[in-house]
Scaffold this active site. Structure first.
Site, PDB file in Angstrom:
ATOM      1  CB  THR A 138      -7.816   1.225  -6.821  1.00 60.67           C
ATOM      2  OG1 THR A 138      -7.541   2.436  -7.114  1.00 60.67           O
ATOM      3  CG2 THR A 138      -5.960   0.464  -6.555  1.00 60.67           C
ATOM      4  CG  ASP A 139      -9.178   4.825 -10.692  1.00 62.22           C
ATOM      5  OD1 ASP A 139      -8.541   4.750  -9.476  1.00 62.22           O
ATOM      6  OD2 ASP A 139      -9.925   5.706 -11.162  1.00 62.22           O
ATOM      7  CD  GLU A 140      -5.014   6.045  -5.886  1.00 61.35           C
ATOM      8  OE1 GLU A 140      -3.864   5.765  -5.805  1.00 61.35           O
ATOM      9  OE2 GLU A 140      -6.062   6.388  -5.303  1.00 61.35           O
ATOM     10  CE1 TYR A 163      -4.822   1.151  -1.762  1.00 56.31           C
ATOM     11  CE2 TYR A 163      -4.775   2.799  -3.584  1.00 56.31           C
ATOM     12  CZ  TYR A 163      -5.328   2.018  -2.886  1.00 56.31           C
ATOM     13  OH  TYR A 163      -6.722   1.631  -2.978  1.00 56.31           O
ATOM     14  CE  LYS A 167      -6.475  -2.555  -3.731  1.00 52.03           C
ATOM     15  NZ  LYS A 167      -7.353  -3.484  -3.000  1.00 52.03           N
TER      16      LYS A 167
HETATM   17  P1  NAD Z   1     -10.879   1.447   4.293  1.00 49.57           P
HETATM   18  O1  NAD Z   1      -9.421   1.873   4.633  1.00 49.57           O
HETATM   19  O2  NAD Z   1     -12.049   2.277   4.741  1.00 49.57           O
HETATM   20  O3  NAD Z   1     -11.399   0.107   4.863  1.00 49.57           O
HETATM   21  C1  NAD Z   1     -10.441  -1.108   5.136  1.00 49.57           C
HETATM   22  C2  NAD Z   1     -10.989  -2.251   5.928  1.00 49.57           C
HETATM   23  O4  NAD Z   1     -10.209  -3.593   5.929  1.00 49.57           O
HETATM   24  C3  NAD Z   1     -11.038  -1.827   7.466  1.00 49.57           C
HETATM   25  O5  NAD Z   1     -12.110  -2.047   7.908  1.00 49.57           O
HETATM   26  C4  NAD Z   1      -9.609  -2.263   7.776  1.00 49.57           C
HETATM   27  O6  NAD Z   1      -9.844  -2.935   9.468  1.00 49.57           O
HETATM   28  C5  NAD Z   1      -9.763  -3.627   6.990  1.00 49.57           C
HETATM   29  N1  NAD Z   1      -8.519  -4.214   7.195  1.00 49.57           N
HETATM   30  C6  NAD Z   1      -7.355  -3.548   6.849  1.00 49.57           C
HETATM   31  N2  NAD Z   1      -6.264  -4.616   7.114  1.00 49.57           N
HETATM   32  C7  NAD Z   1      -6.752  -5.869   7.398  1.00 49.57           C
HETATM   33  C8  NAD Z   1      -6.275  -7.150   7.553  1.00 49.57           C
HETATM   34  N3  NAD Z   1      -5.040  -7.275   7.387  1.00 49.57           N
HETATM   35  N4  NAD Z   1      -7.104  -8.062   8.001  1.00 49.57           N
HETATM   36  C9  NAD Z   1      -8.394  -7.863   7.557  1.00 49.57           C
HETATM   37  N5  NAD Z   1      -9.178  -6.446   7.744  1.00 49.57           N
HETATM   38  C10 NAD Z   1      -8.176  -5.603   7.398  1.00 49.57           C
HETATM   39  O7  NAD Z   1     -11.008   1.111   2.897  1.00 49.57           O
HETATM   40  P2  NAD Z   1     -12.162   1.385   1.612  1.00 49.57           P
HETATM   41  O8  NAD Z   1     -11.771   2.696   1.171  1.00 49.57           O
HETATM   42  O9  NAD Z   1     -13.493   0.814   2.093  1.00 49.57           O
HETATM   43  O10 NAD Z   1     -11.609   0.445   0.491  1.00 49.57           O
HETATM   44  C11 NAD Z   1     -11.925  -0.979   0.292  1.00 49.57           C
HETATM   45  C12 NAD Z   1     -11.176  -1.536  -0.820  1.00 49.57           C
HETATM   46  O11 NAD Z   1     -11.473  -0.889  -1.968  1.00 49.57           O
HETATM   47  C13 NAD Z   1      -9.688  -1.516  -0.787  1.00 49.57           C
HETATM   48  O12 NAD Z   1      -9.381  -2.832  -1.155  1.00 49.57           O
HETATM   49  C14 NAD Z   1      -9.250  -0.262  -1.439  1.00 49.57           C
HETATM   50  O13 NAD Z   1      -7.909  -0.763  -1.957  1.00 49.57           O
HETATM   51  C15 NAD Z   1     -10.272  -0.683  -2.635  1.00 49.57           C
HETATM   52  N6  NAD Z   1     -10.806   0.865  -3.103  1.00 49.57           N
HETATM   53  C16 NAD Z   1     -11.031   1.846  -2.506  1.00 49.57           C
HETATM   54  C17 NAD Z   1     -11.440   3.107  -3.168  1.00 49.57           C
HETATM   55  C18 NAD Z   1     -11.875   4.274  -2.336  1.00 49.57           C
HETATM   56  O14 NAD Z   1     -12.068   5.325  -3.145  1.00 49.57           O
HETATM   57  N7  NAD Z   1     -11.882   4.233  -1.011  1.00 49.57           N
HETATM   58  C19 NAD Z   1     -11.459   3.243  -4.671  1.00 49.57           C
HETATM   59  C20 NAD Z   1     -11.025   2.026  -5.235  1.00 49.57           C
HETATM   60  C21 NAD Z   1     -10.670   0.809  -4.446  1.00 49.57           C
HETATM   61  O1  TDX Z   2      -6.471  16.925   2.244  1.00 50.31           O
HETATM   62  C1  TDX Z   2      -6.322  16.425   0.997  1.00 50.31           C
HETATM   63  N1  TDX Z   2      -6.205  17.536   0.231  1.00 50.31           N
HETATM   64  C2  TDX Z   2      -6.053  17.063  -1.227  1.00 50.31           C
HETATM   65  O2  TDX Z   2      -5.930  18.016  -2.120  1.00 50.31           O
HETATM   66  C3  TDX Z   2      -6.498  15.123   0.635  1.00 50.31           C
HETATM   67  C4  TDX Z   2      -6.750  14.375   1.859  1.00 50.31           C
HETATM   68  C5  TDX Z   2      -6.471  14.972  -0.657  1.00 50.31           C
HETATM   69  N2  TDX Z   2      -6.209  15.806  -1.560  1.00 50.31           N
HETATM   70  C6  TDX Z   2      -6.330  15.367  -3.009  1.00 50.31           C
HETATM   71  C7  TDX Z   2      -5.201  14.267  -3.201  1.00 50.31           C
HETATM   72  C8  TDX Z   2      -6.122  13.619  -4.487  1.00 50.31           C
HETATM   73  O3  TDX Z   2      -5.634  14.332  -5.689  1.00 50.31           O
HETATM   74  O4  TDX Z   2      -7.532  14.906  -3.204  1.00 50.31           O
HETATM   75  C9  TDX Z   2      -7.612  13.638  -4.316  1.00 50.31           C
HETATM   76  C10 TDX Z   2      -8.085  12.598  -3.525  1.00 50.31           C
HETATM   77  O5  TDX Z   2      -7.393  12.055  -2.429  1.00 50.31           O
HETATM   78  P1  TDX Z   2      -7.489  10.948  -1.430  1.00 50.31           P
HETATM   79  O6  TDX Z   2      -9.006  11.222  -0.853  1.00 50.31           O
HETATM   80  O7  TDX Z   2      -6.525  10.924  -0.362  1.00 50.31           O
HETATM   81  O8  TDX Z   2      -8.021   9.921  -2.496  1.00 50.31           O
HETATM   82  P2  TDX Z   2      -6.904   9.203  -3.459  1.00 50.31           P
HETATM   83  O9  TDX Z   2      -5.370   9.527  -3.313  1.00 50.31           O
HETATM   84  O10 TDX Z   2      -7.347   9.786  -4.978  1.00 50.31           O
HETATM   85  O11 TDX Z   2      -7.291   7.668  -3.488  1.00 50.31           O
HETATM   86  C11 TDX Z   2      -8.608   7.105  -3.330  1.00 50.31           C
HETATM   87  O12 TDX Z   2      -9.078   6.681  -4.440  1.00 50.31           O
HETATM   88  C12 TDX Z   2      -8.744   5.657  -5.106  1.00 50.31           C
HETATM   89  C13 TDX Z   2      -8.486   6.307  -2.122  1.00 50.31           C
HETATM   90  O13 TDX Z   2      -7.976   6.581  -0.966  1.00 50.31           O
HETATM   91  C14 TDX Z   2      -8.115   4.965  -2.536  1.00 50.31           C
HETATM   92  O14 TDX Z   2      -8.083   3.859  -1.584  1.00 50.31           O
HETATM   93  C15 TDX Z   2      -8.539   4.396  -3.793  1.00 50.31           C
HETATM   94  O15 TDX Z   2      -7.717   3.252  -4.550  1.00 50.31           O
END
Ligand code: NAD
Ligand code: TDX
Length: 355
Positions: A138-140, A163, A167
């Protein structure tokens, strides 16, 4: 003939991004896909409606922290590549309960690296040269930006939440396993994803579902925090391109060049809901409610995606305005998918206030 004859492990393939990757691989390539997922609260096998019965697909309910279980899967399937998407992914949950994040994101990645290395070491020289371990991050990990500038592949790590620290830690392990043991690894760091099949704890689906129910729409702090939105299907395509053509040892930033304030995103969803599903209770913007800020809330993320665009020819197809419209329509048209999550006990309540 993309990935013809290749077996790809996708960990976290029942999650939001992982399921998009599995759908893309099965639809657009010849790969055999093994989805390795523990099935946590965030998983949903209904996100893979066309996978069951596909001869190129297998599912294994396995936790990536369990080395011996992973070893059996490597022996059984003899994969050519691993895409690691399994993780605990929600920042707010990491504030209340960081332990699972440490265990899955750090220890789990360590276990997966160890078993990948063991498998890789036993391969022929030719197979070793072709093997890839792609870690999705992630960019975080880069922390928070001010008003100017972008994250690049050389930006220093400065994670601020449990988190993002977990990562960042896993990214460093992946790097070390290449430098020290020679495992052919790559890392991608992407911005906020959105689109179909996202668990409703994340901002966009949360607001869509609350808005449809005419419930308050929580905006943290002043709503001026900025995220850089990437449509999940664009991300899945970027990941397969990095797996196919990325250079071992490189990292690639993936982003959609779509910076928006959270308030702008929420207001846009309100207007789309009013258009597609008007409420007798009146305009959804009236539901917007400014609530206590997230502790350690990063102010701004913005990705410079020029490396992946230039070197691998990837380009985001979806602009935020088109992607958010598609996403709102998808949640309207697929209510059984998310209503099952609500009926299963997900309360959609505020978490992450460290109380
Ligand atoms: P998500 O939470 O939707 O899904 C995660 C999946 O991983 C789930 O299906 C869960 O069952 C599985 N999982 C969790 N722990 C596990 C374990 N110990 N063993 C096997 N499986 C396990 O997550 P996502 O949003 O799809 O994110 C996927 C990846 O991308 C993550 O590594 C996250 O850090 C990264 N990422 C997500 C975002 C975003 O905006 N969602 C942005 C940047 C990076
Ligand atoms: O109810 C809400 N109200 C609100 O203002 C929620 C759930 C979030 N927020 C804000 C927090 C953040 O600034 O919105 C923004 C986005 O929040 P999230 O959807 O929780 O995402 P964020 O914390 O930015 O992280 C997401 O992007 C990077 C993913 O969850 C991560 O897994 C990924 O790495």
């Amino acid at each position: 003939m993309r990935f013809k004859g290749s077996t790809i492990f996708v960990t976290g393939g029942a999650g939001f991004i992982g399921s998009a990757v599995v759908r893309h691989l099965l639809r657009d390539t010849h790969a055999r896909v093994v989805n390795i997922d523990k099935l946590t609260y965030a998983a949903n096998l209904n996100s893979l409606p066309d996978a069951v019965g596909n001869p190129h697909y297998a599912f294994e309910q396995t936790c990536i922290r369990e080395g011996s279980a992973l070893r059996k899967l490597f022996d059984k399937y003899q994969p050519d590549a691993v895409m690691n998407l399994a993780a605990e992914s929600h920042v707010d949950r990491s504030i209340d309960g960081p332990g699972e994040f440490i265990q899955t994101n750090i220890v789990g990645t360590f276990m997966l690296l160890q078993e990948s290395l063991r498998h890789w070491t036993g391969l022929s020289a030719e197979k070793r040269a072709q093997f890839r371990f792609l870690h999705i991050s992630t960019d975080e990990v880069f922390g928070s930006l001010g008003d100017e500038g972008f994250f690049t592949e050389t930006t220093a790590y400065a994670p601020n939440s449990p988190y993002s620290a977990s990562k960042a830690s896993s990214d460093h392990l992946v790097r070390a396993w290449r430098e020290t043991y020679g495992l052919p690894t790559l890392v991608t760091n992407c911005s906020n994803n959105y689109g179909p099949y996202q668990f409703p704890e994340k901002l966009i689906p949360h607001v869509i579902i609350k808005g449809l129910a005419d419930e308050p729409l929580p905006v943290y702090g002043d709503g001026q925090n900025i995220r850089d939105w990437l449509y999940v299907e664009d991300h899945a395509k970027a990941l397969t391109l990095v797996l196919e053509n990325g250079l071992v040892g490189e990292t690639y930033n993936v982003g959609g060049r779509n910076e928006r304030t959270n308030l702008h995103v929420v207001e846009g969803i309100c207007d789309l809901l009013d258009e597609f599903s008007p409420s007798p209770a009146g305009p959804r913007r009236n539901l917007i409610s400014f609530v206590a800020d997230r502790p350690g809330h990063d102010r701004r993320y913005a990705i410079d995606a020029s490396k992946v665009e230039r070197e691998l020819g990837w380009q985001a197809q979806e602009h935020f305005e088109s992607g958010i419209e598609k996403t709102v329509r998808w949640y309207l048209d697929h209510q059984p998918w998310w209503r099952e999550i609500l009926n299963g006990g997900y309360a959609a309540a505020r978490v992450g206030l460290n109380r």
